[in-house]
Design an enzyme around this catalytic site. Structure first.
Site, PDB file in Angstrom:
ATOM      1  N   ARG A  35       0.867  -1.184   0.000  1.00 41.06           N
ATOM      2  CA  ARG A  35       0.000   0.000   0.000  1.00 41.06           C
ATOM      3  C   ARG A  35       0.899   1.228   0.000  1.00 41.06           C
ATOM      4  NH1 ARG A  35      -2.817   3.038   4.156  1.00 41.06           N
ATOM      5  NH2 ARG A  35      -4.921   3.622   3.526  1.00 41.06           N
ATOM      6  N   SER A 104     -12.842  -3.100  -0.712  1.00 43.19           N
ATOM      7  CA  SER A 104     -13.206  -2.586   0.616  1.00 43.19           C
ATOM      8  C   SER A 104     -14.679  -2.221   0.634  1.00 43.19           C
ATOM      9  CB  SER A 104     -12.411  -1.319   0.939  1.00 43.19           C
ATOM     10  OG  SER A 104     -11.050  -1.623   1.012  1.00 43.19           O
ATOM     11  N   LYS A 133      -5.660   5.365   9.013  1.00 46.59           N
ATOM     12  CA  LYS A 133      -6.396   5.924   7.869  1.00 46.59           C
ATOM     13  C   LYS A 133      -7.354   6.979   8.395  1.00 46.59           C
ATOM     14  CE  LYS A 133      -9.622   4.317   4.278  1.00 46.59           C
ATOM     15  NZ  LYS A 133      -9.246   4.763   2.946  1.00 46.59           N
TER      16      LYS A 133
HETATM   17  N1  TZP Z   1      -8.963   0.739   5.872  1.00 42.05           N
HETATM   18  C1  TZP Z   1      -9.821   0.821   6.883  1.00 42.05           C
HETATM   19  S1  TZP Z   1      -9.048   1.040   8.342  1.00 42.05           S
HETATM   20  C2  TZP Z   1      -7.520   1.026   7.621  1.00 42.05           C
HETATM   21  C3  TZP Z   1      -7.669   0.861   6.250  1.00 42.05           C
HETATM   22  C4  TZP Z   1      -6.588   0.817   5.275  1.00 42.05           C
HETATM   23  C5  TZP Z   1      -6.251   1.208   8.363  1.00 42.05           C
HETATM   24  C6  TZP Z   1      -5.835  -0.004   9.117  1.00 42.05           C
HETATM   25  O1  TZP Z   1      -4.615   0.218   9.763  1.00 42.05           O
HETATM   26  P1  TZP Z   1      -4.324  -0.250  11.267  1.00 42.05           P
HETATM   27  O2  TZP Z   1      -3.000   0.373  11.592  1.00 42.05           O
HETATM   28  O3  TZP Z   1      -4.253  -1.749  11.263  1.00 42.05           O
HETATM   29  O4  TZP Z   1      -5.428   0.284  12.124  1.00 42.05           O
END
Ligand code: TZP
Ligand code: MG
Length: 209
Positions: A35, A104, A133
């Site tokens: 990513r 997603s 995010k």
């Molecule tokens: N999509 C929804 S939450 C997220 C993404 C890419 C972030 C997840 O990252 P983390 O650090 O595991 O909470």
């Protein structure tokens, strides 16, 4: 899909992404997603080739986030798209059944559409609070369960998942957990993944499907 590791170069801390991903693979990660939100295409492609080779060595699927062109160029095993990225149908038409397609979703409706339009698995979240995010919406455990109950394709859960809260997701019928910070922010990624994998084995429960 069980322990799905998603990269984030904000946690590199002087190390290389190759090193960190290899640690995650040694620790038993079952899928790797590259990513890259801020990398130019040339560097993204170079990194893709390297990580792809590494994943192949460990016989783990290699997925590219968002960028279909890069996914096709490096012949990744799959592509993962969000609701605001390319249209699911358009991507499916290009990759046909030659590549894994992850999508997603945050609602049952989106999940059913994604499944119908050719998604091979779903990413559902954020199921817990996350600072990774900033624009992530939260998905309740009730909605998550409804999604699991209504689709046949695997459901991978994301968002703020760590060793402490992961068990709260057991009994819902998920197929895997996807993590960024819980894996890549730690010093000993290999050890962390081994521990996360142990917990995920107890959390993922196909019996509920
Ligand atoms: N999509 C929804 S939450 C997220 C993404 C890419 C972030 C997840 O990252 P983390 O650090 O595991 O909470
Ligand atoms: Mg996206």
């Amino acid at each position: 899909m069980r322990l799905y590791a998603i990269t984030d170069r904000m946690w590199l801390n002087g190390k290389t992404l190759m090193y960190q991903v290899e640690q995650a693979l040694k620790g038993g990660s079952t899928c790797i997603q590259l990513r890259e939100k801020n990398l130019d295409d040339k560097s993204f492609l170079e990194e893709s080739y390297k990580i792809k080779k590494l994943c192949k060595k460990y016989k783990v699927p290699f997925i590219i986030n968002d960028n279909l062109e890069i996914a096709l160029k490096c012949a990744a095993d799959g592509i993962h798209i969000g609701q605001n990225d390319m249209e699911i149908k358009k991507v499916k038409k290009i990759i046909e059944d030659n590549m894994i397609l992850g999508v997603s979703v945050e609602t049952v409706e989106q999940a059913l559409i994604a499944e119908k339009e050719g998604a091979d698995y779903l990413g559902v979240g954020a199921v817990f609070n996350t600072s990774t995010k900033s624009d992530a919406n939260s998905v309740s455990h009730k909605t998550l369960k409804d999604i699991c109950d209504n689709v046949k394709i695997p459901v991978v859960v994301i968002g703020g998942i760590n060793k402490k809260n992961m068990k709260q997701l057991s009994g819902i019928g998920i197929d895997g957990v996807a993590l960024i910070s819980a894996i890549f922010s730690v010093d000993d990624i290999e050890k962390e993944c081994k521990e996360l994998l142990e917990i995920s084995i107890k959390t993922v429960n196909k019996e509920h499907k």
